[in-house]
Write an enzyme that holds these catalytic residues in place. Sequence first.
Site, PDB file in Angstrom:
ATOM      1  N   ASP A  25       0.886  -1.164   0.000  1.00 56.46           N
ATOM      2  CA  ASP A  25       0.000   0.000   0.000  1.00 56.46           C
ATOM      3  C   ASP A  25       0.930   1.222   0.000  1.00 56.46           C
ATOM      4  O   ASP A  25       2.100   1.114   0.378  1.00 56.46           O
ATOM      5  CB  ASP A  25      -0.865  -0.035   1.268  1.00 56.46           C
ATOM      6  N   ASP A  60      -0.062   5.112   0.745  1.00 54.64           N
ATOM      7  CA  ASP A  60      -0.292   6.134   1.775  1.00 54.64           C
ATOM      8  C   ASP A  60      -0.227   5.498   3.158  1.00 54.64           C
ATOM      9  O   ASP A  60      -1.006   4.593   3.466  1.00 54.64           O
ATOM     10  CB  ASP A  60      -1.660   6.796   1.556  1.00 54.64           C
ATOM     11  N   ARG A  73     -11.337   8.747  -2.774  1.00 59.55           N
ATOM     12  CA  ARG A  73     -11.559  10.202  -2.853  1.00 59.55           C
ATOM     13  C   ARG A  73     -13.056  10.533  -2.804  1.00 59.55           C
ATOM     14  O   ARG A  73     -13.488  11.394  -2.049  1.00 59.55           O
ATOM     15  CB  ARG A  73     -10.937  10.725  -4.152  1.00 59.55           C
ATOM     16  N   SER A  85      -4.877   5.354  -4.502  1.00 56.18           N
ATOM     17  CA  SER A  85      -4.650   6.749  -4.906  1.00 56.18           C
ATOM     18  C   SER A  85      -4.483   6.870  -6.418  1.00 56.18           C
ATOM     19  O   SER A  85      -3.838   6.035  -7.048  1.00 56.18           O
ATOM     20  CB  SER A  85      -3.394   7.291  -4.224  1.00 56.18           C
ATOM     21  N   ASN A 123      -2.920   9.433  -7.486  1.00 61.21           N
ATOM     22  CA  ASN A 123      -1.703  10.244  -7.575  1.00 61.21           C
ATOM     23  C   ASN A 123      -0.445   9.416  -7.330  1.00 61.21           C
ATOM     24  O   ASN A 123       0.635   9.977  -7.125  1.00 61.21           O
ATOM     25  CB  ASN A 123      -1.766  11.376  -6.543  1.00 61.21           C
ATOM     26  N   ASP A 127      -1.596  -0.320   6.169  1.00 58.13           N
ATOM     27  CA  ASP A 127      -1.794   0.423   7.423  1.00 58.13           C
ATOM     28  C   ASP A 127      -3.271   0.687   7.702  1.00 58.13           C
ATOM     29  O   ASP A 127      -3.578   1.337   8.705  1.00 58.13           O
ATOM     30  CB  ASP A 127      -1.063   1.776   7.378  1.00 58.13           C
TER      31      ASP A 127
HETATM   32  C1  G6P Z   1      -5.494   5.969  -0.543  1.00 53.03           C
HETATM   33  C2  G6P Z   1      -5.462   6.720   0.763  1.00 53.03           C
HETATM   34  C3  G6P Z   1      -6.782   7.424   1.003  1.00 53.03           C
HETATM   35  C4  G6P Z   1      -7.130   8.322  -0.182  1.00 53.03           C
HETATM   36  C5  G6P Z   1      -7.193   7.474  -1.458  1.00 53.03           C
HETATM   37  C6  G6P Z   1      -7.403   8.331  -2.695  1.00 53.03           C
HETATM   38  O1  G6P Z   1      -6.345   4.892  -0.388  1.00 53.03           O
HETATM   39  O2  G6P Z   1      -5.196   5.832   1.835  1.00 53.03           O
HETATM   40  O3  G6P Z   1      -6.656   8.193   2.156  1.00 53.03           O
HETATM   41  O4  G6P Z   1      -8.366   8.945   0.032  1.00 53.03           O
HETATM   42  O5  G6P Z   1      -5.955   6.802  -1.620  1.00 53.03           O
HETATM   43  O6  G6P Z   1      -6.252   9.117  -2.910  1.00 53.03           O
HETATM   44  P1  G6P Z   1      -6.112  10.210  -4.030  1.00 53.03           P
HETATM   45  O7  G6P Z   1      -4.649  10.592  -3.964  1.00 53.03           O
HETATM   46  O8  G6P Z   1      -6.456   9.543  -5.349  1.00 53.03           O
HETATM   47  O9  G6P Z   1      -7.036  11.302  -3.706  1.00 53.03           O
HETATM   48 MG    MG Z   2      -2.714   3.246   3.523  1.00 55.53          MG
END
Ligand code: G6P
Ligand code: MG
Length: 222
Positions: free
Chosen positions: A9, A11, A49, A116, A118, A170
């Site tokens: 993972d 983040d 998101r 994510s 990003n 996490d």
């Molecule tokens: C991961 C993070 C989340 C976040 C999601 C979308 O799962 O743990 O906290 O909301 O990604 O991320 P982004 O960068 O696409 O907004």
């Molecule tokens: Mg995470």
Amino acid sequence: MKIQGCLFDMDGVVVDTAKHHYVAWKSLANELAIPFTKSDNDALKDLSRLDRLERILRSGNLEVSSKTKIELMEKKNQLYLQIIDTLGPGDIRPGVKELMLELRNEGVGLCLCSSSKNAASILKSIGVFNLFDGIVDGNNLTLPKPDPEVFIKGSKLLGLTPSVCIVFEDAQSGIEAARSGGFFALGIGAEGSLNNAHANVQDLAHMTLDKLQALVDSHESN
Ligand code: G6P
Ligand code: MG
């Protein structure tokens, strides 16, 4: 089982982005006059998101159209992108790069498995993009964790079955996703903060392939 693949993972495991997500969501919440604290943010860290936005809107009793939701997410993401533009190699979580280099040397496959959208730019900023054999991120997914799709796709990219792969996670939804996909789930975080993980460590500082293998072996002998 001999470990052949490691699925990370991003983040909270490879890089600490929770505080940056918080600043960006907080700014949006302020504009919408919705109270939003750090602990509210922590409670949403598992979510995609769109799910995060919908939870924030609901907490402020705000109903908006789908078009407005897209605009709000775009606004939040533009601010988030500006913030994470400052990320560099110093933002990698302790021990992660060292472990990745060792795993690569030992022929273990490495895949990033994140919700994510990003992920690629973050991994490039912190200098570990090229260490992964594969990347599955929010741009290639149809179902959020706890669905196991992200990890199943990751193990397929490595040409491996889930039974020989470890997932580093996490978040509770990620542990559930790993478990339901048939992976060994290693929880990253304070002892007792994640239910159902096969094993748990505070972080990946000083982690080695031998230590990972020992965690798997000790679980199997129980
Ligand atoms: C991961 C993070 C989340 C976040 C999601 C979308 O799962 O743990 O906290 O909301 O990604 O991320 P982004 O960068 O696409 O907004
Ligand atoms: Mg995470």
